[in-house]
Motif scaffolding. Structure first.
Motif, PDB file in Angstrom:
ATOM      1  N   VAL A 183      -8.130   5.857  -3.061  1.00 57.40           N
ATOM      2  CA  VAL A 183      -8.431   4.486  -3.475  1.00 57.40           C
ATOM      3  C   VAL A 183      -7.468   3.505  -2.791  1.00 57.40           C
ATOM      4  N   CYS A 184      -6.187   3.849  -2.730  1.00 55.69           N
ATOM      5  CA  CYS A 184      -5.208   2.981  -2.065  1.00 55.69           C
ATOM      6  C   CYS A 184      -5.577   2.771  -0.597  1.00 55.69           C
ATOM      7  N   MET A 185      -5.968   3.865   0.064  1.00 53.95           N
ATOM      8  CA  MET A 185      -6.308   3.773   1.485  1.00 53.95           C
ATOM      9  C   MET A 185      -7.553   2.916   1.697  1.00 53.95           C
TER      10      MET A 185
ATOM     11  N   SER B  13       1.159   7.218  -6.559  1.00 55.55           N
ATOM     12  CA  SER B  13      -0.069   7.923  -6.951  1.00 55.55           C
ATOM     13  C   SER B  13       0.234   9.395  -7.222  1.00 55.55           C
ATOM     14  N   ASN B  14      -0.411   9.932  -8.273  1.00 57.12           N
ATOM     15  CA  ASN B  14      -0.143  11.322  -8.668  1.00 57.12           C
ATOM     16  C   ASN B  14      -1.204  12.297  -8.201  1.00 57.12           C
ATOM     17  N   ASP B  15      -2.316  11.798  -7.684  1.00 63.33           N
ATOM     18  CA  ASP B  15      -3.381  12.717  -7.285  1.00 63.33           C
ATOM     19  C   ASP B  15      -4.111  12.223  -6.041  1.00 63.33           C
ATOM     20  N   PHE B  16      -4.975  13.071  -5.573  1.00 61.84           N
ATOM     21  CA  PHE B  16      -5.722  12.820  -4.339  1.00 61.84           C
ATOM     22  C   PHE B  16      -6.618  11.587  -4.464  1.00 61.84           C
TER      23      PHE B  16
ATOM     24  N   THR C 132       0.833  -1.212   0.000  1.00 65.17           N
ATOM     25  CA  THR C 132       0.000   0.000   0.000  1.00 65.17           C
ATOM     26  C   THR C 132       0.865   1.259   0.000  1.00 65.17           C
ATOM     27  N   LEU C 133       1.954   1.240   0.765  1.00 66.51           N
ATOM     28  CA  LEU C 133       2.848   2.400   0.787  1.00 66.51           C
ATOM     29  C   LEU C 133       3.441   2.667  -0.593  1.00 66.51           C
TER      30      LEU C 133
END
Length: 506
Positions: free
Chosen positions: A380-382, A372-375, A365-366
């Motif tokens: 989504v990852c979180m 990731s390039n955006d918010f 996940t880290l």
């Protein structure tokens, strides 16, 4: 342990006679030295840990009064006994003003000395009890201040003065230890730290951990201690450690505690064992806000509650969007998310979810967050990480998970019964909603929280009443009751007798 005695008299026959013919050992004393003048006595006092000095009032050169004043100034805990003739009674009175605890007329009577030894032993035992009670109160006050439950009021409570210091949080890796094993391992660690830094304060901060306040004078001492504690953790592979930044003044206690705990949690999240210094990971926590800690607490409470667990991903998403709307950059926001994941992973390591590789999941996940390039991609990852954790918790043996949490709470109460333990405090510490914790505790133990806490305290009171001669008012404070009258009422409800009646009966 025998109390150590020094005899000082310019007459050798007096020194030898007292050393040989008094039954010192029968009263738990031993003569470790004799001196025939004040200068030789001071040499021995600097070399040996003396508890009692018997001294002649009149000696050539420096007198017993001179020695007494030096002892009061440099060794205030030593008990001084004056040996004087009848004609020197005025000197003896002056000696009492300088701090002598008693005097004996020469020629000394062996029976009188032995009677005095009995009184001295009682004095030492009472002082030890008072020191233990004070030490327990100071530790409880420092721990409350470190955890944010109370303000640091140094003058009011006569707390120790910390000029230059830092904090270390130590945690046991294995959660399968019994209560006795945990107690023994904590005591071993206390002794290890105490031998390295005699002036350290070691607080029983968690069921499986301690927090130590380490004073220092030179910067080199910090590095030396960190190297030593790293070796200790590496050798036994049972402990991990987090170290705060250096501090000035006790008012920074809360800050140091948080830093050390964050460093410890960071260490738990990784696979390496040993020690982490907060200064090396500080950038991860540079965006810390109260809102982030609230998010962590709320979502962890939901994850540990089977009835609310499935709502955790949506709740986390809403909270993270609120944080994003505060105007953080994408890098700042990702740093906050990483901080959250480290704390979350640390907590769930303790749950021992079967077949769950939390290290691998966290690292994956880290990596995804950092790429990731955006918010929206970060969100989504979180959410994916939390959904995965929810599924694992749902598939786990709920009974076993519950037993683990309740065991930790019971161990916490058994260790901290003397503190002001509340249901809300336990809920906050173990990330459970107070209502859910109350119901869950009763279901698993057959007793509600207050009943269990009272039972633990009352059993400890009975033990103290039987095995010590501490005053009832002191015992009430030792087990967490500030009001002696209320304490006696609770004890009578529990046993049918007042504390005094219980002690007299036994």
């Amino acid at each position: 342990m025998a109390y150590k005695v020094l005899i000082v008299d310019d007459e050798e026959i007096v020194c030898r006679g007292m050393a040989q013919f008094v039954k010192w050992q029968e009263h738990d004393f031993e003569v470790v030295g004799t001196a025939y003048n004040v200068d030789d006595a001071m040499v021995l006092l600097n070399q040996l840990a003396i508890d009692v000095v018997f001294m002649d009032i009149r000696m050539p050169g420096k007198t017993g009064l001179d020695l007494l004043q030096m002892i009061q100034k440099r060794f205030p805990n030593i008990k001084s006994i004056i040996l004087s003739g009848f004609s020197e009674f005025s000197y003896a009175r002056e000696a009492m003003r300088y701090g002598a605890v008693d005097y004996l007329n020469k020629p000394v009577n062996l029976k009188e000395i032995e009677e005095l030894l009995k009184r001295l032993k009682v004095m030492f035992m009472e002082e030890k009890k008072e020191q233990e009670i004070r030490a327990n109160r100071v530790e409880a006050l420092l721990l409350s201040a470190a955890k944010g439950y109370a303000k640091v009021e140094q003058e009011k409570y006569q707390l120790p003065v910390f000029k230059r210091w830092y904090g270390i949080a130590l945690g046991l890796l294995d959660r399968a230890f019994s209560e006795q094993e945990i107690k023994e391992k904590k005591q071993e660690m206390r002794l290890e730290i105490g031998q390295i830094v005699p002036g350290a304060y070691i607080l029983d901060s968690h069921v499986y951990g301690v927090f130590a306040i380490i004073p220092y004078k030179e910067e080199s001492e910090v590095e030396n201690f960190i190297n030593m504690i790293t070796q200790i953790c590496s050798m036994n592979r049972e402990w991990i450690c987090g170290v705060s930044k250096t501090k000035n003044g006790v008012e920074n206690l809360r800050e140091a505690y948080q830093e050390a705990e964050r460093a410890l949690n960071y260490q738990k999240a990784g696979e390496r064992r040993g020690l982490v210094c907060y200064k090396n990971i500080e950038p991860l926590f540079s965006q810390n806000t109260p809102e982030v800690q609230d998010v962590i607490s709320r979502v962890m409470c939901m994850l540990t509650n089977p009835e609310k667990r499935n709502d955790a991903p949506k709740k986390l998403e809403n909270d993270l969007r609120l944080i994003w709307n505060q105007g953080f950059t994408i890098m700042q926001f990702q740093t906050i998310c990483i901080q959250y994941l480290i704390e979350l992973n640390s907590f769930h390591q303790g749950l021992k979810i079967k077949n769950a590789d939390l290290h691998r999941q966290l690292n994956q996940t880290l990596r995804e967050i950092l790429l990731s390039n955006d918010f929206e991609a970060t969100i989504v990852c979180m959410i994916d990480h939390i959904k995965n954790l929810v599924n694992q918790l749902n598939e786990a043996d709920e009974q076993q998970l519950g037993k683990g949490v309740i065991k930790e709470i019971q161990l916490f109460i058994l260790t901290h019964y003397g503190e002001n333990i509340t249901l809300n405090m336990l809920a906050e510490q173990f990330y459970l909603h107070p209502n859910y914790l109350s119901r869950f505790f009763k279901e698993k133990t057959g007793k509600n929280f207050i009943e269990y806490l009272t039972e633990v305290r009352m059993e400890k009171v009975k033990e103290l009443l039987i095995n010590t001669d501490n005053k009832v008012v002191d015992i009430s404070l030792m087990v967490g009751y500030d009001n002696p009258r209320y304490f006696s009422k609770v004890f009578k409800q529990f046993t049918g007798m007042t504390p005094s009646e219980y002690r007299e009966k036994l």
